[in-house]
Design an enzyme around this catalytic site. Sequence first.
Site, mmCIF file in Angstrom:
data_model
loop_
_atom_site.group_PDB
_atom_site.id
_atom_site.type_symbol
_atom_site.label_atom_id
_atom_site.label_comp_id
_atom_site.label_asym_id
_atom_site.label_seq_id
_atom_site.Cartn_x
_atom_site.Cartn_y
_atom_site.Cartn_z
ATOM 1 N N SER A 202 0.824 -1.207 0.000
ATOM 2 C CA SER A 202 0.000 0.000 0.000
ATOM 3 C C SER A 202 0.856 1.254 0.000
ATOM 4 O O SER A 202 0.597 2.205 -0.742
ATOM 5 C CB SER A 202 -0.914 0.001 1.232
ATOM 6 O OG SER A 202 -1.803 -1.093 1.210
ATOM 7 N N HIS B 253 -2.472 6.581 3.921
ATOM 8 C CA HIS B 253 -2.814 5.171 4.127
ATOM 9 C C HIS B 253 -3.998 5.035 5.076
ATOM 10 O O HIS B 253 -4.875 4.181 4.882
ATOM 11 C CB HIS B 253 -1.603 4.432 4.696
ATOM 12 C CG HIS B 253 -1.849 2.982 4.949
ATOM 13 N ND1 HIS B 253 -2.024 2.470 6.211
ATOM 14 C CD2 HIS B 253 -1.961 1.925 4.092
ATOM 15 C CE1 HIS B 253 -2.229 1.160 6.135
ATOM 16 N NE2 HIS B 253 -2.192 0.807 4.871
#
Length: 481
Positions: free
Chosen positions: A277, A302
């Site tokens: 990610s 995130h």
Amino acid sequence: MGKIIIAGIGPGSKEDITPAVLEAVRQADVVVGYQYYFQFIEQYLKPDCTCIDTGMKKERERAEQAFEYAEKGHTVVVISSGDAGIYGMTPLIYQMRDERKADIEIEALPGISAFQKAASLLGAPIGHDMCIISLSDLMTPWEVIERRIKAAATGDFVTAVYNPKSHGRYWQLYRLVELFLQERSPETPVGYVRQAGREEQEVKLTTLADFNPEDVDMFTVILIGNSQSYISEGKMITPRGYSLTPHPSIPANAPTRSLSNGEGSNYSKGQSIMMESFRTIASELKRDYPLDHQWALLHAIHTTADFEMEDILYTDKGAVETLYNKVKDGSLKTIVTDVTMVTSGTRKGALQRLGIETKCYLSDSRVAEMATASGITRTQAGIRLAVEEHPDALFAFGNAPTALMELCELIRKGKAHPAGIIAAPVGFVHVRESKHMVKPFKDIPKIIIEGRKGGSNLAATLCNAILTFDDAAQLKPGRDL
């Protein structure tokens, strides 16, 4: 009519030639192959065997000669190194049979491929899904090769690299490494073997970051590990599955280890997802940032999936690194939060690892009494108590602008001198103003979510960014998950 047998003679030692291939070579009337390979099988040929050896890049001529002899009734063995079906003569022989419409029996005998031999010498690097890529662009456009490299890197395949370099191809391997580093940890194990199975054999282990393309040539096979691969006792190992726990050789409190000590990295599933990610977020940022600002920004995006953070996250120059260094030298021992949700979101593994305490005073029995007596909010009262007991803490705000404003007032009165401030209250009343009030304190490292946005989750993740700053350079978040 005759017969053509396409035989893979292995990587280069007689011990690696299969019995089936040896028997075919012994019975052959004609053997056709690249001249360099005859040294490995000449002792097995019958005395009257006809040998047709040609130079490099003469594959089509060799195939044509094989058919000419087979059409005369001979048993012809066409030899390739490794396995003849992997970048070898097998596909060409079948294609030529169709072109010539030849009524010739064809048999393919597998051999030990160079990547298999290299893998056995390196340990067990191909224990999970893998692919093979040739960097030779003689028959494949570079655009296609690069697309396949990206797919292999993104797909987390263990990757074998053939034809990595030649006199005319010097930059392609550098480009492959560059592409892999966009998707893989710099600590990803890399093993390479030169002249596998031959007297000149060389076996080396390194990492993706330290791998030097100048160390290889056309006789080298390279194996790049996946996210689970590691090095243990001088061997490269890829587990058969994606483990949710670290390898037994890696202590539970240190799931990542330096390969320079002969050991490799093994990540939990959660950490692997978080690393991927972060790499995705980093690739989509609009511009480059100093490392410590970027580390905080990656955590903020995130947590929120909101790329507006790129415009509204403010950090003082070096704030994240400065606060991390205070943690490391022991001068910062406490994080005070305005609400319990910030405390809950601060990573427990990191706090324990670094010896940091988090405190929220909302549940303190003194807060309600002080708030009632002073006519202030409970979060304001909590900050007053916190300053009395921990005036030099890192203060993190994710909810209450009044609490942040209280801290600012106490700083101005000389009653508080925080190690740092995370200002991320959220809402519509006094939120912007509270953040403006923080900025004049030039000597206090600050991280601020500008405007109305913020939240306990953001304040907590910014704390986590500080606590894990030593992972920032390698873009390796999540070790305390």
